[in-house]
Design a protein around this motif. Structure first.
Motif, PDB file in Angstrom:
ATOM      1  N   UNK A  56     -23.357  -7.885   1.505  1.00  0.00           N
ATOM      2  CA  UNK A  56     -23.257  -7.264   2.268  1.00  0.00           C
ATOM      3  C   UNK A  56     -23.331  -7.926   4.405  1.00  0.00           C
ATOM      4  N   UNK A  57     -22.844  -6.694   4.757  1.00  0.00           N
ATOM      5  CA  UNK A  57     -22.512  -6.827   6.633  1.00  0.00           C
ATOM      6  C   UNK A  57     -23.397  -6.194   7.393  1.00  0.00           C
ATOM      7  N   UNK A  58     -24.460  -6.680   8.218  1.00  0.00           N
ATOM      8  CA  UNK A  58     -24.767  -5.994   9.181  1.00  0.00           C
ATOM      9  C   UNK A  58     -25.830  -7.075  10.110  1.00  0.00           C
ATOM     10  N   UNK A  59     -26.680  -6.163  10.721  1.00  0.00           N
ATOM     11  CA  UNK A  59     -27.220  -7.005  11.926  1.00  0.00           C
ATOM     12  C   UNK A  59     -28.520  -7.809  11.247  1.00  0.00           C
ATOM     13  N   UNK A  60     -29.021  -9.195  11.365  1.00  0.00           N
ATOM     14  CA  UNK A  60     -29.699  -9.789  10.506  1.00  0.00           C
ATOM     15  C   UNK A  60     -31.092  -8.875   9.970  1.00  0.00           C
ATOM     16  N   UNK A  61     -31.931  -8.117  11.613  1.00  0.00           N
ATOM     17  CA  UNK A  61     -33.057  -7.142  11.620  1.00  0.00           C
ATOM     18  C   UNK A  61     -32.551  -6.317  10.633  1.00  0.00           C
ATOM     19  N   UNK A  62     -31.749  -5.382  10.540  1.00  0.00           N
ATOM     20  CA  UNK A  62     -31.906  -4.259   9.641  1.00  0.00           C
ATOM     21  C   UNK A  62     -31.470  -4.752   7.911  1.00  0.00           C
ATOM     22  N   UNK A  63     -31.023  -5.992   8.320  1.00  0.00           N
ATOM     23  CA  UNK A  63     -30.858  -6.413   6.132  1.00  0.00           C
ATOM     24  C   UNK A  63     -32.646  -7.088   6.191  1.00  0.00           C
ATOM     25  N   UNK A  64     -32.373  -7.736   7.012  1.00  0.00           N
ATOM     26  CA  UNK A  64     -33.937  -8.219   6.292  1.00  0.00           C
ATOM     27  C   UNK A  64     -34.407  -7.089   6.381  1.00  0.00           C
ATOM     28  N   UNK A  65     -34.682  -5.911   7.047  1.00  0.00           N
ATOM     29  CA  UNK A  65     -35.627  -4.852   6.465  1.00  0.00           C
ATOM     30  C   UNK A  65     -35.636  -3.516   5.410  1.00  0.00           C
ATOM     31  N   UNK A  66     -34.178  -4.160   5.222  1.00  0.00           N
ATOM     32  CA  UNK A  66     -33.736  -2.544   4.104  1.00  0.00           C
ATOM     33  C   UNK A  66     -34.021  -3.592   2.668  1.00  0.00           C
TER      34      UNK A  66
END
Length: 215
Positions: free
Chosen positions: A202-212
């Motif tokens: 998955x590709x995304x902002x670190x904070x959003x990936x960590x949250x999900x």
């Protein structure tokens, strides 16, 4: 295939040489120490024993003919700085220099480096992120905010399609690929179903990936 000049054959430089060999590039490797040059000869097109801070020696290599010049010197920053500067003065197309920190990076960039690599920092970041969570299997940093993560598929996602999950719209995260038994499935569509035993890239902002993914 690219023509690459590799300067500095310590552990970092040797690993670069081996990987470039796997990628089928032409590599000229140089170092002051004969034993280091000998050690990489099976993996390079040519090797030279010499001082990269010596202008005449560098000139003899035909710097302008290389697509990339990699300065992998790690044990002598003064030599790294001088080599970087000389390479650029001699018309190097692209100079990539190794730095141990931001101060070294600034000096290298001011003296001819086009790009900087931080092997120790990058490996430290990867190790900290990879082994601080049970859900992460790999991690590629793209910039300070974005990265590609190989993530364990959440149990509640198994059997659902990418379209049903709709994480791109909900969380601004893209599913780049699915992986199972070492094989990648790159053709991801809304109808792609997620199966048990898979991991996802998955590709995304670190904070959003960590949250999900509750990292």
């Amino acid at each position: 295939m690219k023509s690459i000049l590799l300067v500095g054959l310590g552990r970092f430089g040797r690993h670069i040489a081996e990987k470039l060999y796997e990628l089928d590039h032409q590599v000229m490797a140089i170092d002051r120490k004969e034993e280091r040059v000998d050690a990489v000869m099976p993996f390079v097109t040519n090797g030279q024993i010499g001082d990269s801070t010596n202008e005449d020696f560098l000139m003899s290599l035909g710097i302008g003919n290389f697509d990339v010049c990699i300065v992998a010197i790690g044990d002598d920053f003064q030599s790294s700085l001088e080599t970087t500067s000389l390479l650029k003065e001699m018309g190097a197309k692209l100079v990539v220099s190794r730095a141990a920190g931001d101060v070294q990076a600034k000096f290298l960039l001011r003296n001819g480096a086009d790009e900087i690599v931080y092997p120790e920092r990058q490996l430290a970041n990867w190790t900290a992120i990879r082994y601080s969570s049970d859900h992460i299997f790999d991690y590629i940093e793209l910039d300070e905010e974005h990265a590609i993560f190989e993530i364990q598929v959440p149990k509640e996602w198994i059997g659902k399609t990418v379209g049903e999950l709709d994480i791109r719209k909900k969380y601004n995260i893209n599913i780049m690929a699915l992986k199972q038994e070492g094989k990648l499935e790159l053709s991801i569509t809304p109808d792609t179903s997620i199966a048990e035993g898979q991991t996802m890239l998955v590709l995304g902002r670190n904070k959003e990936v960590q949250k999900v993914f509750h990292i």
